[in-house]
Design an enzyme around this catalytic site. Structure first.
Site, PDB file in Angstrom:
ATOM      1  NE  ARG A  62      -2.521   1.161   3.521  1.00 19.57           N
ATOM      2  CZ  ARG A  62      -2.572   0.441   4.650  1.00 19.57           C
ATOM      3  NH1 ARG A  62      -3.167  -0.740   4.663  1.00 19.57           N
ATOM      4  NH2 ARG A  62      -2.041   0.885   5.773  1.00 19.57           N
ATOM      5  CE1 TYR A 115     -15.556  15.158 -12.840  1.00 20.17           C
ATOM      6  CE2 TYR A 115     -14.440  14.655 -10.780  1.00 20.17           C
ATOM      7  CZ  TYR A 115     -15.115  14.242 -11.907  1.00 20.17           C
ATOM      8  OH  TYR A 115     -15.335  12.907 -12.102  1.00 20.17           O
ATOM      9  CG  ASP A 187      -8.597  18.909 -11.323  1.00 16.29           C
ATOM     10  OD1 ASP A 187      -7.823  18.552 -12.230  1.00 16.29           O
ATOM     11  OD2 ASP A 187      -9.657  18.315 -11.065  1.00 16.29           O
TER      12      ASP A 187
END
Ligand SMILES: Cc1ncc(COP(=O)(O)O)c(C=O)c1O
Length: 419
Positions: A62, A115, A187
């Site tokens: 992970r 978004y 973003d």
């Protein structure tokens, strides 16, 4: 070939070699897809050795694998940051960054054009945890200084907005935010590391839906975050380690492979996108083209000043017509898939009427809107396809047959919510 990842280079050289370490993988040009959960150590001492630097070597699947480190190194070299962090999707990158950098009592300024799932995460989750969320006019520029409060910790930007294509004045917003001690996040999915150098323009944390242009082939979900400063990297990396939004090795392998051809693909997306956008601008059924690289676009000045190119994603508004007419136009297209997402090699189209959610500002349209992603197909074929579809639209809108124009006023808010 040696270790190229640390060396400066021109963009295309960086894209070809960043994060590349053939000497570590028996000379293979690309890193293998390390399928890892458990990592075993020869001794307890070896296991304990890296405990104080858990993210710098293989300790547990992970936390990172050599495939993931190579992808992160490559993106970091392109963005010019301190370090990058890969995530399981673009949305995971957004949510993890916001969750890591904000806490109860903090105030966050979010562009009204973001978004939609970013807005939903802020309103439905961060607000529940005691973060004050305020949406701001994406065109506010330096005026954002007036919205700053003593507890404003973060200013979130997305330029251009992925449905309305409004270009933000990132340098001015960043300067005002920094004056007040706030972190600036962007973003950068539309800009890509090739067309927008976010960290140089004042941003502290640049994130991408790598699902789009970085992967580039519509076959993997992936996100990536690049931090300019170690402190932000550490906070986000720690949050991601415990929230578990790690990407799979196959996905990061595909991201890394996509990077090698990123500029070549983007140049073609840009060229074809502009060609189609200009053609649509002159089309009688099209009343507006939302594309910052077109000189008439309200964001053109900022785009020209801050970006080095434009990807193939833009919006159009049609002259008023029915939902049935829009559906007939879109359904008739052979080369444009109807689908969410973008950045792959194939062209896509999506009706967006009713999908724009604003609270700080208003977004006015008079006719149906659509978003187009221009892929790598022959551009004349794409235009011929659109021409054919728009002819049907024209026929249905202006046809005198009541059957064809029944219910013909376009109803805002009638589109399904964007995912
Ligand atoms: C601008 C933008 N940011 C983030 C995302 C989310 O990325 P992902 O789909 O990889 O979770 C999208 C997806 O469409 C997007 O368009």
């Amino acid at each position: 070939m040696g270790d190229k990842s640390d060396k400066d280079g021109k963009l295309d050289t960086l894209l070809a070699h960043a994060g590349s370490h053939p000497e570590r993988q028996l000379g293979a040009v690309n890193p293998p897809v390390y399928r890892v959960s458990t990592v075993v150590f020869p001794t307890i001492a070896a296991m304990q050795e890296g405990a104080h630097r858990p993210f710098d070597s293989m300790r547990y699947g992970r936390h990172g694998t050599p495939t993931r480190f190579a992808f992160e190194d490559a993106v970091c070299a392109l963005e010019g940051g301190y370090r990058s962090i890969a995530t399981s999707s673009g949305q995971a990158a957004i949510a993890s960054t916001l969750a890591a950098l904000l806490g109860a009592g903090d105030h966050a300024l979010i562009a009204d054009s973001v978004y939609h799932p970013t807005r939903a995460y802020c309103v439905d989750h961060l607000a529940r945890y005691g973060v004050e969320i305020e949406f701001y006019d994406p065109l506010i520029g330096a005026g954002i200084g007036a919205l700053m409060r003593p507890n404003t910790k973060l200013v979130y930007t997305e330029s251009p907005g992925s449905l309305t294509f409004e270009v933000q004045d990132i340098p001015a917003i960043s300067a005002a935010a920094h004056e007040n001690g706030a972190i600036v996040v962007t973003d950068n999915t539309w800009g890509t590391p090739v067309f927008f150098n976010a960290l140089e323009k004042g941003v502290d944390v640049s994130l991408h839906s790598a699902t789009k242009f970085l992967v580039g082939h519509s076959d993997a979900m992936l996100g990536v975050i690049t931090c300019k400063y170690e402190d932000h990297w550490r906070r986000i990396k720690n949050a991601i380690a415990v929230s578990g939004v790690a990407p799979g090795s196959e996905e990061v392998f595909l991201g890394l492979r996509g990077i090698r051809t990123l500029n070549v693909r983007l140049q073609r997306h840009q060229e074809s996108g502009l060609h189609v956008a200009k053609w649509l601008l002159d089309h009688p059924e099209v009343t507006r083209v939302l594309h910052p690289a077109l000189p008439h676009d309200p964001g053109h000045f900022l785009w020209k000043r801050d970006f080095t190119g434009a990807c193939g994603l833009f919006g159009i508004e049609l002259r008023p017509g029915s939902q049935q007419a829009v559906a007939a136009f879109v359904d008739d297209l052979d080369l444009f898939g109807i689908g969410f997402s973008w950045g792959g090699y194939e062209s896509l189209i999506l009706p967006t009427t009713g999908a724009v959610h604003r609270t700080a500002t208003q977004w006015r349209t008079t006719g149906p809107t659509l978003r187009l992603h221009i892929g790598l197909e022959d551009v004349d074929d794409l235009i011929a396809d659109l021409e054919k579809g728009l002819l049907i639209y024209r026929y249905l809108v202006f046809s005198s047959s009541p059957d064809l124009i029944r219910g013909s006023t376009w109803m805002a808010g009638s589109s399904p919510a964007m995912t």
